[in-house]
Design an enzyme around this catalytic site. Structure first.
Site, PDB file in Angstrom:
ATOM      1  N   HIS A 146       0.759  -0.562  -0.210  1.00 27.89           N
ATOM      2  CA  HIS A 146       0.200   0.259   0.121  1.00 27.89           C
ATOM      3  C   HIS A 146       0.879   1.514   0.059  1.00 27.89           C
ATOM      4  O   HIS A 146       1.862   1.546   1.063  1.00 27.89           O
ATOM      5  CB  HIS A 146      -0.371  -0.100   1.356  1.00 27.89           C
ATOM      6  CG  HIS A 146      -1.617   1.587   1.142  1.00 27.89           C
ATOM      7  ND1 HIS A 146      -1.609   2.388   2.621  1.00 27.89           N
ATOM      8  CD2 HIS A 146      -2.295   1.570   1.034  1.00 27.89           C
ATOM      9  CE1 HIS A 146      -2.131   2.729   2.808  1.00 27.89           C
ATOM     10  NE2 HIS A 146      -2.935   3.472   1.590  1.00 27.89           N
ATOM     11  N   SER A 147       0.540   2.731  -0.784  1.00 26.51           N
ATOM     12  CA  SER A 147       1.307   3.450  -0.606  1.00 26.51           C
ATOM     13  C   SER A 147       2.702   3.069  -1.318  1.00 26.51           C
ATOM     14  O   SER A 147       2.895   2.037  -1.851  1.00 26.51           O
ATOM     15  CB  SER A 147       0.873   4.385   0.358  1.00 26.51           C
ATOM     16  OG  SER A 147       1.122   5.813  -0.023  1.00 26.51           O
ATOM     17  N   MET A 148       3.730   3.397  -0.224  1.00 26.65           N
ATOM     18  CA  MET A 148       4.845   3.292  -0.150  1.00 26.65           C
ATOM     19  C   MET A 148       5.176   2.212  -0.985  1.00 26.65           C
ATOM     20  O   MET A 148       6.158   1.377  -1.923  1.00 26.65           O
ATOM     21  CB  MET A 148       5.435   4.154   0.747  1.00 26.65           C
ATOM     22  CG  MET A 148       7.386   3.466  -0.051  1.00 26.65           C
ATOM     23  SD  MET A 148       8.621   4.103   1.883  1.00 26.65           S
ATOM     24  CE  MET A 148       7.605   3.175   2.588  1.00 26.65           C
ATOM     25  N   ALA A 163       3.389  -0.578  -1.758  1.00 27.61           N
ATOM     26  CA  ALA A 163       3.287  -1.048  -3.567  1.00 27.61           C
ATOM     27  C   ALA A 163       4.396  -0.732  -4.552  1.00 27.61           C
ATOM     28  O   ALA A 163       5.004  -1.593  -4.957  1.00 27.61           O
ATOM     29  CB  ALA A 163       1.932  -0.279  -4.087  1.00 27.61           C
ATOM     30  N   ALA A 179      -1.697  -1.056  -4.140  1.00 29.72           N
ATOM     31  CA  ALA A 179      -2.708  -0.393  -3.159  1.00 29.72           C
ATOM     32  C   ALA A 179      -2.319   1.229  -3.386  1.00 29.72           C
ATOM     33  O   ALA A 179      -1.140   1.448  -2.633  1.00 29.72           O
ATOM     34  CB  ALA A 179      -3.143  -0.800  -1.982  1.00 29.72           C
TER      35      ALA A 179
END
Length: 247
Positions: A95-97, A99, A123
């Site tokens: 998720h975020s970084m 990903a 994500a």
């Protein structure tokens, strides 16, 4: 008893790391987070072994030196993933970084070890080749970092309004942005399906923005939108169930 290297990298998991009965999903956290953000996913014993990744200098490994260049982490992390998966299929989720970290791990596993995840689920993050022009950069001051934290609405107000607490929090978050800036794209692609997930109110990672992930895979590409902002992943009770059944 001293922890093994695998136990240090993966401090929280639904089942034992050597479990072979359940599908393993390795979970990479956002900037400012740690392995503990996914720990609640490991409490419910179902058909998935959620494995939370802890980076050196973070969370349960805070006594270790922080490593700000992700490329230096790829070999030790990938070797631990290979060891605990034991040749069985597995999924990478970030998720975020996280990903982007998951993507570079997938590419390194593929290019150096000839191993591919069953799928990569990304994500809340623009594609690896793209830059978020509104994202905080480490050359900016603390005021800009505080604005970044407020933008994502995930840091408690009590922390943002307490100078003493910010004195401890901001340097830790800034370190993660150093790590984030080391995630530099050099034309990599992976031979594994990519599933993207976006939040309906996440202006930095809209469906349109995240469509660009399609260009970094040679395999299947799928998209799913969830109700919520940037942190829909952590705020939705149903999201872990989705991860376990995505296919």
């Amino acid at each position: 008893m001293e922890k093994t290297l695998e136990e240090r990298w993966f401090p929280f998991s639904t089942y034992a790391l050597n479990d072979t009965e359940h599908k393993k999903i390795f979970c990479f956290h956002h900037a400012g987070g740690s392995a503990s953000v996914y720990r609640k996913w490991t409490f419910e014993k179902k058909n998935t072994n959620f494995i939370c990744i802890e980076l050196p200098g973070k969370g349960t490994r805070r006594r270790e030196p922080f490593v700000g260049d992700f490329k230096k982490l790829l070999d030790p992390l990938c070797e631990c993933i290979i060891k605990v998966t034991q040749g069985k299929p597995f999924i990478l989720f970030g998720h975020s970084m996280g990903a982007a970290m998951a993507f570079y791990v997938a590419e390194h596993l593929q290019s150096k070890y000839g191993i591919r995840p069953e799928k990569l689920i990304a994500a809340g993050r623009q594609a690896p080749q793209d830059e978020d022009p509104g994202e905080f950069k480490t050359y900016m001051g603390d005021d800009a970092l505080i604005r970044e934290l407020k933008k994502y609405n995930a840091t408690p107000k009590e922390i943002l309004e307490n100078e003493e607490l910010l004195h401890f929090v901001l340097p830790e978050v800034r370190k993660d942005y150093t790590l984030n800036e080391s995630l530099i794209y050099n034309g990599e692609r992976i031979d594994a399906p990519i599933y993207i997930n976006c939040g309906s109110r996440d202006i930095g990672a809209t469906s349109t923005i995240m469509q660009r992930w399609q260009t970094v895979t040679t395999k299947e590409f799928k998209e799913k939108e969830f109700e919520g902002d940037h942190f829909f992943v952590l705020n939705s009770e149903k999201y872990p169930e989705y991860l376990a059944t995505a296919g």
